[in-house]
Design a protein around this motif. Structure first.
Motif, PDB file in Angstrom:
ATOM      1  N   LEU A  69       0.806  -1.121   0.210  1.00  0.00           N
ATOM      2  CA  LEU A  69      -0.078   0.125  -0.195  1.00  0.00           C
ATOM      3  C   LEU A  69       1.377   1.287  -0.029  1.00  0.00           C
ATOM      4  O   LEU A  69       0.501   2.292  -0.552  1.00  0.00           O
ATOM      5  N   LEU A  70       1.958   1.512   0.983  1.00  0.00           N
ATOM      6  CA  LEU A  70       3.103   2.748   0.979  1.00  0.00           C
ATOM      7  C   LEU A  70       4.135   2.500  -0.610  1.00  0.00           C
ATOM      8  O   LEU A  70       4.147   3.645  -0.879  1.00  0.00           O
ATOM      9  N   HIS A  71       3.602   1.500  -1.089  1.00  0.00           N
ATOM     10  CA  HIS A  71       3.949   1.241  -2.867  1.00  0.00           C
ATOM     11  C   HIS A  71       3.071   2.293  -3.737  1.00  0.00           C
ATOM     12  O   HIS A  71       3.710   2.850  -4.720  1.00  0.00           O
ATOM     13  N   SER A  72       2.219   1.278  -3.856  1.00  0.00           N
ATOM     14  CA  SER A  72       0.946   2.590  -4.270  1.00  0.00           C
ATOM     15  C   SER A  72       0.944   3.527  -4.069  1.00  0.00           C
ATOM     16  O   SER A  72       0.849   4.149  -4.893  1.00  0.00           O
ATOM     17  N   ALA A  73       1.170   4.387  -2.721  1.00  0.00           N
ATOM     18  CA  ALA A  73       0.570   5.573  -2.181  1.00  0.00           C
ATOM     19  C   ALA A  73       1.713   6.182  -3.481  1.00  0.00           C
ATOM     20  O   ALA A  73       1.545   7.577  -3.743  1.00  0.00           O
ATOM     21  N   GLU A  74       3.284   6.269  -2.713  1.00  0.00           N
ATOM     22  CA  GLU A  74       3.997   6.180  -3.154  1.00  0.00           C
ATOM     23  C   GLU A  74       4.371   6.835  -4.748  1.00  0.00           C
ATOM     24  O   GLU A  74       4.390   7.743  -5.733  1.00  0.00           O
ATOM     25  N   VAL A  75       3.805   5.410  -5.767  1.00  0.00           N
ATOM     26  CA  VAL A  75       3.595   6.117  -7.221  1.00  0.00           C
ATOM     27  C   VAL A  75       2.735   6.427  -7.790  1.00  0.00           C
ATOM     28  O   VAL A  75       2.985   7.834  -8.476  1.00  0.00           O
ATOM     29  N   ALA A  76       1.143   7.011  -6.177  1.00  0.00           N
ATOM     30  CA  ALA A  76       0.412   7.492  -6.553  1.00  0.00           C
ATOM     31  C   ALA A  76       1.158   8.961  -7.179  1.00  0.00           C
ATOM     32  O   ALA A  76       0.095  10.385  -7.518  1.00  0.00           O
ATOM     33  N   ILE A  77       1.393   8.971  -6.170  1.00  0.00           N
ATOM     34  CA  ILE A  77       2.042  10.835  -5.515  1.00  0.00           C
ATOM     35  C   ILE A  77       3.050  11.275  -6.223  1.00  0.00           C
ATOM     36  O   ILE A  77       2.285  12.382  -7.010  1.00  0.00           O
ATOM     37  N   LEU A  78       4.084  10.494  -6.643  1.00  0.00           N
ATOM     38  CA  LEU A  78       4.942  10.753  -7.303  1.00  0.00           C
ATOM     39  C   LEU A  78       4.665  11.171  -9.046  1.00  0.00           C
ATOM     40  O   LEU A  78       4.437  12.159  -9.964  1.00  0.00           O
ATOM     41  N   THR A  79       3.314  10.012  -9.428  1.00  0.00           N
ATOM     42  CA  THR A  79       2.530  11.126 -11.073  1.00  0.00           C
ATOM     43  C   THR A  79       1.645  11.428 -11.219  1.00  0.00           C
ATOM     44  O   THR A  79       1.891  12.545 -11.428  1.00  0.00           O
ATOM     45  N   ILE A  80       1.198  11.884  -9.981  1.00  0.00           N
ATOM     46  CA  ILE A  80       0.347  12.833  -9.569  1.00  0.00           C
ATOM     47  C   ILE A  80       0.926  14.776  -9.160  1.00  0.00           C
ATOM     48  O   ILE A  80       0.763  15.659 -10.703  1.00  0.00           O
ATOM     49  N   LEU A  81       2.181  14.626  -9.209  1.00  0.00           N
ATOM     50  CA  LEU A  81       3.403  15.777  -8.487  1.00  0.00           C
ATOM     51  C   LEU A  81       4.040  15.696 -10.329  1.00  0.00           C
ATOM     52  O   LEU A  81       3.616  16.570 -11.029  1.00  0.00           O
ATOM     53  N   MET A  82       4.239  14.560 -11.193  1.00  0.00           N
ATOM     54  CA  MET A  82       4.871  15.163 -12.482  1.00  0.00           C
ATOM     55  C   MET A  82       4.035  14.844 -13.959  1.00  0.00           C
ATOM     56  O   MET A  82       4.267  16.170 -13.987  1.00  0.00           O
ATOM     57  N   VAL A  83       2.182  14.696 -13.829  1.00  0.00           N
ATOM     58  CA  VAL A  83       1.170  15.954 -15.218  1.00  0.00           C
ATOM     59  C   VAL A  83       0.943  16.713 -13.957  1.00  0.00           C
ATOM     60  O   VAL A  83       0.630  17.481 -15.207  1.00  0.00           O
ATOM     61  N   CYS A  84       0.675  17.106 -12.727  1.00  0.00           N
ATOM     62  CA  CYS A  84      -0.143  17.951 -12.829  1.00  0.00           C
ATOM     63  C   CYS A  84       1.274  19.171 -13.180  1.00  0.00           C
ATOM     64  O   CYS A  84       0.854  20.418 -13.727  1.00  0.00           O
ATOM     65  N   VAL A  85       2.517  18.701 -12.810  1.00  0.00           N
ATOM     66  CA  VAL A  85       4.059  19.712 -12.992  1.00  0.00           C
ATOM     67  C   VAL A  85       4.015  19.620 -14.402  1.00  0.00           C
ATOM     68  O   VAL A  85       4.457  21.470 -15.356  1.00  0.00           O
ATOM     69  N   THR A  86       3.882  18.943 -15.273  1.00  0.00           N
ATOM     70  CA  THR A  86       3.513  19.309 -17.417  1.00  0.00           C
ATOM     71  C   THR A  86       2.923  19.411 -18.035  1.00  0.00           C
ATOM     72  O   THR A  86       2.776  20.232 -18.505  1.00  0.00           O
ATOM     73  N   ALA A  87       1.178  18.850 -16.938  1.00  0.00           N
ATOM     74  CA  ALA A  87       0.316  19.459 -17.813  1.00  0.00           C
ATOM     75  C   ALA A  87       0.032  20.476 -17.633  1.00  0.00           C
ATOM     76  O   ALA A  87      -0.524  21.373 -18.548  1.00  0.00           O
ATOM     77  N   THR A  88       0.115  21.400 -16.765  1.00  0.00           N
ATOM     78  CA  THR A  88      -0.674  22.602 -16.313  1.00  0.00           C
ATOM     79  C   THR A  88      -0.122  23.686 -17.125  1.00  0.00           C
ATOM     80  O   THR A  88      -0.599  24.247 -17.796  1.00  0.00           O
ATOM     81  N   PRO A  89       1.688  24.050 -17.341  1.00  0.00           N
ATOM     82  CA  PRO A  89       1.552  24.722 -18.287  1.00  0.00           C
ATOM     83  C   PRO A  89       1.209  24.488 -20.245  1.00  0.00           C
ATOM     84  O   PRO A  89       1.033  25.570 -20.367  1.00  0.00           O
ATOM     85  N   CYS A  90       1.374  23.440 -20.334  1.00  0.00           N
ATOM     86  CA  CYS A  90       1.391  23.216 -21.771  1.00  0.00           C
ATOM     87  C   CYS A  90      -0.260  22.946 -22.059  1.00  0.00           C
ATOM     88  O   CYS A  90      -0.732  23.206 -22.640  1.00  0.00           O
ATOM     89  N   ALA A  91      -1.054  22.971 -20.695  1.00  0.00           N
ATOM     90  CA  ALA A  91      -2.367  23.524 -21.157  1.00  0.00           C
ATOM     91  C   ALA A  91      -2.554  24.685 -21.165  1.00  0.00           C
ATOM     92  O   ALA A  91      -3.542  24.787 -21.997  1.00  0.00           O
ATOM     93  N   TYR A  92      -2.836  25.369 -20.892  1.00  0.00           N
ATOM     94  CA  TYR A  92      -2.139  27.036 -20.593  1.00  0.00           C
ATOM     95  C   TYR A  92      -2.208  27.481 -22.138  1.00  0.00           C
ATOM     96  O   TYR A  92      -2.625  28.270 -22.755  1.00  0.00           O
ATOM     97  N   VAL A  93      -0.592  27.175 -22.462  1.00  0.00           N
ATOM     98  CA  VAL A  93      -0.391  26.835 -24.004  1.00  0.00           C
ATOM     99  C   VAL A  93      -1.201  26.848 -25.112  1.00  0.00           C
ATOM    100  O   VAL A  93      -1.629  27.289 -25.592  1.00  0.00           O
ATOM    101  N   LEU A  94      -2.213  25.927 -24.950  1.00  0.00           N
ATOM    102  CA  LEU A  94      -2.690  24.865 -26.307  1.00  0.00           C
ATOM    103  C   LEU A  94      -3.947  25.870 -25.769  1.00  0.00           C
ATOM    104  O   LEU A  94      -4.433  25.938 -26.954  1.00  0.00           O
ATOM    105  N   ALA A  95      -4.653  26.659 -24.934  1.00  0.00           N
ATOM    106  CA  ALA A  95      -5.576  27.304 -24.752  1.00  0.00           C
ATOM    107  C   ALA A  95      -5.069  29.244 -25.299  1.00  0.00           C
ATOM    108  O   ALA A  95      -5.627  29.335 -25.851  1.00  0.00           O
ATOM    109  N   ARG A  96      -4.511  29.357 -25.476  1.00  0.00           N
ATOM    110  CA  ARG A  96      -3.997  30.160 -25.461  1.00  0.00           C
ATOM    111  C   ARG A  96      -3.596  31.048 -27.031  1.00  0.00           C
ATOM    112  O   ARG A  96      -3.525  31.619 -27.625  1.00  0.00           O
ATOM    113  N   GLN A  97      -2.913  29.906 -27.243  1.00  0.00           N
ATOM    114  CA  GLN A  97      -1.668  29.443 -28.842  1.00  0.00           C
ATOM    115  C   GLN A  97      -2.670  29.193 -30.066  1.00  0.00           C
ATOM    116  O   GLN A  97      -3.690  28.724 -29.368  1.00  0.00           O
ATOM    117  N   LYS A  98      -2.879  29.804 -31.194  1.00  0.00           N
ATOM    118  CA  LYS A  98      -3.854  29.290 -32.142  1.00  0.00           C
ATOM    119  C   LYS A  98      -3.120  29.533 -33.685  1.00  0.00           C
ATOM    120  O   LYS A  98      -1.697  30.198 -33.438  1.00  0.00           O
TER     121      LYS A  98
END
Length: 275
Positions: A69-98
């Protein structure tokens, strides 16, 4: 008056059906987790004649659910952090650029959502084995980040589209640099979307099996979902113990979702304002 009463009754009926449909599997799992294999085989819908709490202790011990369960939590937390860090600026750029190029990038991310994981499982394992990244929890979290980022980008893009451009222009007039505008203006307004993404991505990372069982092969770092699969015997299976393990694995996710359900619903509805 009659129409309003009928509409209210119809809505309550739909809510009742949805609640019953969503709670029934959980209730059956908990109920059968307290029964023996013989009782489950004879009638899985019947109430247990005696509560066998030892199924939970046996599942916790045999499946080594504590470390997994600790390993699952570690995987989930790392995934959440990396997804949020990478997806947020990418989503912002795609929303503003034409332009055609940015439409192509958007289409590319949309196409990656439809690609099944089995299609690139073997070449990915071959590369990770050459790099010595097999049996690495951060490496598995990196794979999950690549899998879940396209969905997160499209979801967060709707929040960025709903943010008025005038706020960015006002920040620029005040002398804010682009990174300051993103950090102090855009990011705070995308927090509901980030919470929604964190819940969905964390749930998927917690329950994912194919990547986990392929890339985490040592007993020292396997996740809970893989331990649950290993409870299945070749010739016989203790279904009471197995369902007890399933309830134990699902319980943390259910508890987190119940605590954050209001924020999750608010995030989903606010992100649908503009697309």
């Amino acid at each position: 008056m009659i129409g309003d009463r009928w509409s209210r009754t119809f809505s309550l009926g739909l809510i009742g059906i949805a609640s019953f449909s969503s709670l029934l599997p959980i209730v059956l799992a908990v109920m059968n987790a307290l029964k023996t294999t013989v009782e489950i085989g004879s009638n899985p819908l019947a109430l247990p004649t005696q509560l066998h709490w030892e199924n939970f202790s046996s599942a916790w011990r045999n499946a080594q659910l504590g470390p997994s369960l600790l390993h699952s939590a570690e995987v989930a937390i790392l995934t959440i952090l990396m997804v949020c860090v990478t997806a947020t600026p990418c989503a912002y750029v795609l929303a503003r650029q034409k332009g055609k190029f940015w439409r192509f990038i958007t289409f590319y991310f949309m196409a990656t959502i439809t690609v099944p994981v089995q299609l690139y499982l073997y070449p990915l394992y071959f590369i990770f084995a050459k790099l010595g990244l097999v049996n690495s929890i951060p490496a598995v979290a990196l794979i999950y980040t690549a899998m879940f980022s396209p969905f997160a980008i499209f979801l967060l893009r709707t929040y960025a589209l709903a943010i008025p451009v005038a706020l960015e222009e006002a920040a620029q007039v005040d002398g804010a640099k682009p990174w300051q505008t993103f950090w102090y203006v855009i990011l705070p307004m995308m927090r509901p979307g980030l919470l929604t993404v964190a819940i969905i991505v964390g749930l998927n990372a917690w329950n994912e099996f194919v990547i986990a069982v392929t890339f985490l092969q040592n007993d020292s770092n396997v996740t809970a979902i893989v331990r649950f699969y290993n409870l299945t015997g070749q010739y016989s299976t203790d279904w009471g113990e197995m369902l007890a393990a399933a309830v134990t694995i699902v319980l943390p996710i259910v508890a987190i979702f119940v605590l954050l359900q209001r924020q999750f619903i608010d995030g989903m509805t606010s992100g649908a304002v503009k697309s």
